[in-house]
Enzyme design. Structure first.
Site, PDB file in Angstrom:
ATOM      1  CB  CYS A 128       1.126  -4.269   5.150  1.00 53.94           C
ATOM      2  SG  CYS A 128      -0.350  -5.263   5.524  1.00 53.94           S
ATOM      3  CG  HIS A 141      -0.291   0.023   2.543  1.00 49.17           C
ATOM      4  ND1 HIS A 141       0.029   1.193   3.205  1.00 49.17           N
ATOM      5  CD2 HIS A 141       0.109  -0.991   3.361  1.00 49.17           C
ATOM      6  CE1 HIS A 141       0.593   0.907   4.371  1.00 49.17           C
ATOM      7  NE2 HIS A 141       0.663  -0.417   4.503  1.00 49.17           N
TER       8      HIS A 141
END
Length: 522
Positions: A424, A405
């Site tokens: 992440c 992201h």
């Protein structure tokens, strides 16, 4: 993927003279069996083979794993010396070709293609060679970049034999700034970096407590070589890297060699590879690097898992439902400090009451009543510029809820070590990856993506062509013939080195297939 591994007992090879060699239950070769061994190699050649096996440390292996016979056995029992040397050579050759370490839990990034290794042919050559030590030499140099890695391994081993590098003691949690005086740490830092600039420790300079310009230049060179931010400020991260034991670096090189054994051919399709300890993402087409960008990965206490997944879709302007751990450990302290500021940043607090999920006004909650073990709320952050996921999320379905992201914390990409996330992958240049990911997806181009992002509405796009994504852990790479090592941030190289010590279930070679099949008990 099929794994087949090294052995220590003799391989059952129904070819050449080994067809008649049978091991007794003890695993040792007696005089009768030794007489059956072919005499393709002269006594001198067998001695050379034994000497080569005694140097397996230069290949990252431990000669003790293979029970190489002592040289004095040759005079006492020549047949036994020959048989045990050949048996040790077979076991070492298997590990050199197929890799020493077996499967490691969670390491789906490790790849071997042992089926492509003609083990039977190698064993036949070892048995028939007039100088079998040369067969070991060739097998040892097979892995990609083996010679560069072995040269660096030899250099570090020689340095270790001479005493290694000095460990810096004192306050290694505090930052040492250029231009300051520090009678305890500065002389130690000079001694540690003397390999970069010997003048740092020559004459009166050795005990100079001033962090001067010459030392600053050496620190910056060191930081750049280690992938750290080359600002000359010696803080906890730089101190930790400086104090990495030389034995740890040696083990990293041993691991790098073993990981490359029986390495499969590189895929030809478009793919994404994220090297966790190097904090880099590469988008590749065959061997061509299409994109290269910095990434932020999981912290030591929230490690990014190794994954083989596919990038399937993109979400624009995503909201963020904070995982429970993040809410308890990261967001609760921030709510406690300033709940109004958290709400202004788009964070919303929810609670389940009588089976219904209701939003709670954070400014009316007494957060001092809660801690990381008791926090009955869950948190969502609205889409927007301050959202933790930034403007887009790249979705790659997996059981660990890991994705790539954007991020509003752009300043972190200037850091050398970038283990800051909760697992992440944060992207330095998400728009560039987006352009490549949307390629071929009908109705989508960069212009439409820009309009969707500007509209602020949460929208998704399914990719016409999903992209394989591999999150892997490779601390040691070779670039332009130069070995580049990074810190073993998760300790996975140390785990791998222990797996090498344990070894793997033995395999029996098949003359028909030329590969290792079936397990033999150790």
């Amino acid at each position: 993927m099929r794994y087949m591994y090294g052995m220590r007992a003799v391989l059952a090879l129904p070819f050449l003279a080994f067809a008649t060699l049978a091991l007794p239950a003890s695993g040792l070769v007696g005089p009768a069996q030794a007489q059956a061994v072919a005499a393709a190699a002269s006594d001198a050649a067998v001695h050379r083979l034994a000497e080569r096996l005694s140097r397996l440390a230069e290949d990252g292996l431990d000669p003790r794993w293979y029970a190489v016979p002592a040289a004095d056995l040759a005079a006492a029992d020549p047949a036994r010396f020959r048989a045990e040397t050949l048996r040790a050579a077979q076991a070492a050759l298997t590990d050199l070709l197929l890799g020493r370490a077996g499967p490691i839990r969670g390491r789906v990034d490790l790849r071997r293609d042992t089926a492509a290794v003609p083990l039977g042919a190698w064993m036949a050559e070892l048995a028939s060679a007039s100088d079998p030590a040369t067969v070991i030499d060739r097998a040892a140099d097979l892995p990609p970049d083996a010679r560069a890695l072995k040269a660096e391994l030899a250099r570090l081993r020689a340095l270790a034999a001479a005493g290694g590098w000095p460990r810096i003691s004192g306050n290694t949690r505090g930052t040492l700034e250029p231009g300051t005086m520090d009678a305890a740490r500065v002389p130690q830092l000079r001694a540690r970096l003397a390999s970069i600039d010997p003048g740092l420790v020559e004459g009166p300079a050795a005990n100079n407590p001033l962090y001067d310009d010459r030392l600053l230049a050496a620190v910056r060179l060191y930081q750049a070589a280690e992938g750290l931010e080359p600002d000359g400020r010696v803080g906890p991260i730089t101190w930790d890297v400086l104090n990495t034991p030389i034995e740890s670096r040696i083990n990293q090189l041993r691991v790098a060699l073993d990981m490359r054994r029986a390495q499969p051919a590189q895929p030809t399709e478009r793919r994404i590879e994220v090297n966790i300890p190097h904090f880099r993402l590469h988008l590749l087409e065959g061997q061509r690097v299409v994109q290269d960008m910095a990434v932020i990965v999981g912290r030591r206490d929230r490690q990014t898992p190794m994954l083989n997944v596919r990038l399937t879709s993109v979400t624009f302007n995503p909201s963020w439902g904070a995982p429970e751990r993040n809410a308890r450990e990261d967001l609760l302290p921030r709510f406690r400090r300033d709940p109004a500021a958290m709400q202004a940043a788009g964070y919303r607090l929810f609670q389940r009451i009588d089976g219904e999920v209701v939003q709670v006004d954070a400014t009316q909650v007494d957060f001092s009543n809660y801690n990381r073990n008791h926090f009955p709320y869950f948190v969502r952050q609205d889409a927007g510029d301050r959202n933790a996921l930034g403007r887009m999320r790249f979705n790659m379905p997996n059981n660990d809820d890991i994705f790539m992201h954007d991020t509003p914390d752009r300043h972190l990409f200037s850091r050398g070590q970038r283990a800051f996330s909760s697992g992440c992958i944060r992207l330095e240049r998400p728009m560039e990856l987006l352009s490549e990911a949307l390629s071929g997806t009908a109705g989508w181009d960069r212009a439409r993506a820009d309009r969707v992002l500007a509209g602020r509405a949460t929208t998704g796009a399914t990719l016409a062509r999903s992209i394989p994504v591999r999150l892997h852990y490779t601390t040691t790479i070779v670039e332009g013939g130069r070995v580049v090592m990074r810190t073993d941030i998760y300790g996975l190289d140390a785990d791998y080195a222990r797996a090498m010590e344990r070894g793997t279930p033995q395999r029996i070679a098949s003359a028909e297939g030329g590969n290792a099949r079936g397990a033999a008990a150790r």
